[in-house]
Design a protein around this motif. Structure first.
Motif, PDB file in Angstrom:
ATOM      1  N   SER A   1      -9.720  -6.680 -17.103  1.00  0.00           N
ATOM      2  CA  SER A   1     -10.243  -7.651 -16.152  1.00  0.00           C
ATOM      3  C   SER A   1     -10.798  -6.942 -14.920  1.00  0.00           C
ATOM      4  O   SER A   1     -10.439  -5.810 -14.616  1.00  0.00           O
TER       5      SER A   1
ATOM      6  N   PHE B   1      -2.680 -16.941 -13.944  1.00  0.00           N
ATOM      7  CA  PHE B   1      -2.398 -17.010 -15.374  1.00  0.00           C
ATOM      8  C   PHE B   1      -3.575 -17.555 -16.180  1.00  0.00           C
ATOM      9  O   PHE B   1      -3.785 -17.171 -17.333  1.00  0.00           O
TER      10      PHE B   1
ATOM     11  N   SER C   1      -6.522 -16.855 -15.971  1.00  0.00           N
ATOM     12  CA  SER C   1      -7.574 -15.859 -16.176  1.00  0.00           C
ATOM     13  C   SER C   1      -7.189 -14.777 -17.186  1.00  0.00           C
ATOM     14  O   SER C   1      -7.889 -13.777 -17.323  1.00  0.00           O
ATOM     15  N   ARG C   2      -6.075 -14.990 -17.888  1.00  0.00           N
ATOM     16  CA  ARG C   2      -5.670 -14.028 -18.913  1.00  0.00           C
ATOM     17  C   ARG C   2      -6.774 -13.904 -19.967  1.00  0.00           C
ATOM     18  O   ARG C   2      -7.359 -14.889 -20.397  1.00  0.00           O
TER      19      ARG C   2
ATOM     20  N   ASP D   1      -1.231  -5.496 -15.495  1.00  0.00           N
ATOM     21  CA  ASP D   1      -0.164  -6.374 -15.959  1.00  0.00           C
ATOM     22  C   ASP D   1       0.693  -5.680 -17.014  1.00  0.00           C
ATOM     23  O   ASP D   1       0.346  -5.640 -18.192  1.00  0.00           O
TER      24      ASP D   1
ATOM     25  N   GLY E   1      -4.207  -9.098 -18.069  1.00  0.00           N
ATOM     26  CA  GLY E   1      -3.513 -10.212 -17.440  1.00  0.00           C
ATOM     27  C   GLY E   1      -4.402 -11.118 -16.625  1.00  0.00           C
ATOM     28  O   GLY E   1      -4.066 -12.274 -16.388  1.00  0.00           O
ATOM     29  N   GLY E   2      -5.556 -10.596 -16.214  1.00  0.00           N
ATOM     30  CA  GLY E   2      -6.422 -11.391 -15.349  1.00  0.00           C
ATOM     31  C   GLY E   2      -6.012 -11.272 -13.904  1.00  0.00           C
ATOM     32  O   GLY E   2      -4.829 -11.064 -13.601  1.00  0.00           O
TER      33      GLY E   2
ATOM     34  N   THR F   1       3.662  -9.428 -18.291  1.00  0.00           N
ATOM     35  CA  THR F   1       3.439 -10.387 -19.375  1.00  0.00           C
ATOM     36  C   THR F   1       2.771  -9.732 -20.576  1.00  0.00           C
ATOM     37  O   THR F   1       2.788 -10.294 -21.670  1.00  0.00           O
ATOM     38  N   ARG F   2       2.174  -8.566 -20.379  1.00  0.00           N
ATOM     39  CA  ARG F   2       1.660  -7.750 -21.486  1.00  0.00           C
ATOM     40  C   ARG F   2       2.670  -6.619 -21.699  1.00  0.00           C
ATOM     41  O   ARG F   2       2.892  -5.814 -20.789  1.00  0.00           O
TER      42      ARG F   2
END
Length: 365
Positions: free
Chosen positions: A284, A74, A76-77, A101, A69-70, A104-105
């Motif tokens: 990340s 956002f 940095s995904r 994350d 996700g970073g 969103t993942r």
């Protein structure tokens, strides 16, 4: 499909000298002295491997195949990993997982990515969950994920000792492990609890309490990133001495490098059979970087070049040992085993890579 590798020096991982290896379909059918396997028109490919060495294909039990996700918003995904970059590192089997994350993942996307990589020749497995507790799953529970989802072999990466975790206590960790353990018994899967360990002051305390307060098998817990700082590594070395398993992260620079950590464990009498190395590829970092799967093979070569271990002992950390953790028919060159074979030259440059009997990388030209 029949493929014959002629006159290749075998590191199985135990040294076996020069052999011919016959691959039939996805399995190693026969390993024999050179010339003992007669030529046949049924052989689709015969490869002269004189001067080359065969190792088992590498198993990476910690890969963010979807990217992460970073940690700088956002923007940095991180991108998904490709089959090409995984194979170029000598890796033939991966365990995909979510990290910080799990929002969103999603597990659904993780499963789809694993199937895509499988279609490209890799062996793929999954951990259900993410950093958070309760773990995110596909079916609503870890037990049913373990039972009904073919690729799910455990839970991970559940975070402890990290400001990004949900700070599970020993009781919460035991409940997760109990579900995974039962799922493993019902399905003959590994039943692994793969634990992200951060830089927090607690270190391995919660894991130690969970092990002490439960009847669960010690070997099912695998704390990772244990070389990220000297204090955590000291705890990890003690955990290995007590019979536990630990996982080192390839490419680590802020703490102990993998060669430094392996040297210390070997000198301390640590049981290296309970030590593995994974890449954290696609994951990340707080500084904005990302784990690279190429670091896995680079650290293998560095262990040898720095005379930390000889090749046949070094390769176990990347092959045989993770295969035992995951209960896979991999990690060794043996008759009846999966035909995951990494072939290198004398400088440990990758020349050929077979995954489940398929030649997926050829750098001999």
């Amino acid at each position: 499909m029949l493929t014959l590798l002629r006159s290749v020096t075998c590191c199985c991982p135990q040294p076996a000298g020069e052999k011919d290896i016959l691959i039939a379909g996805s399995k190693i059918y026969k390993i024999a002295p050179p010339g003992e396997i007669a030529g046949s028109p049924l052989f689709e490919k015969v490869v002269d491997c004189r001067g080359l060495t065969a190792f088992p294909g590498f198993i990476d039990q910690h890969v963010h195949i979807l990217g992460a996700g970073g940690e700088q918003g956002f923007q940095s995904r991180l991108p998904e990993l490709s089959a090409e970059e995984i194979l170029s590192a000598g890796v033939t089997a991966v365990v995909g997982l979510l990290g910080a994350d799990g929002v969103t993942r999603r597990m659904e996307a993780l499963y789809a990515k694993a199937k895509a990589l499988e279609a490209q020749g890799l062996s793929t497995y999954l951990y259900a969950g993410s950093y958070a507790v309760p773990p995110v799953t596909l079916t609503g529970s870890l037990l049913t994920d373990m039972t009904f989802i073919d690729k799910v072999v455990g839970a991970g990466e559940i975070a402890i000792a990290d400001h990004r975790s949900t700070s599970p206590d020993a009781c919460a960790l035991v409940k997760i492990a109990a579900e995974v353990h039962l799922g493993g018994l019902l399905t003959e899967k590994a039943g692994v609890v793969h634990l992200h360990v951060g830089d927090g002051k607690d270190g391995l305390r919660v894991l130690r309490e969970a092990v002490r307060e439960s009847d669960l098998p010690l070997e099912m817990f695998v704390p990772t990133h244990t070389n990220r700082n000297p204090d955590l590594f000291r705890q990890a070395a003690d955990y290995v001495r007590s019979g536990g398993r630990i996982d080192l992260t390839a490419g680590e620079q802020a703490g102990l490098t993998v060669p430094e950590a392996v040297r210390a464990l070997a000198a301390d009498g640590g049981a290296l059979s309970r030590v593995t190395v994974s890449s954290d590829a696609g994951g990340s970092t707080p500084a904005g970087g990302a784990g690279k799967i190429s670091a896995l093979y680079s650290d293998f070569v560095e262990i040898i070049r720095q005379s930390v271990l000889p090749p046949h002992e070094a390769v176990r950390l990347f092959t045989e040992n993770p295969a035992k953790v995951l209960k896979l028919n991999k990690g060794a060159l043996r008759e009846g085993g999966d035909a995951d074979i990494l072939v290198t030259d004398g400088g440990y440059h990758i020349k050929l890579l077979f995954a489940m009997g398929r030649l997926l990388l050829d750098r001999t030209a």
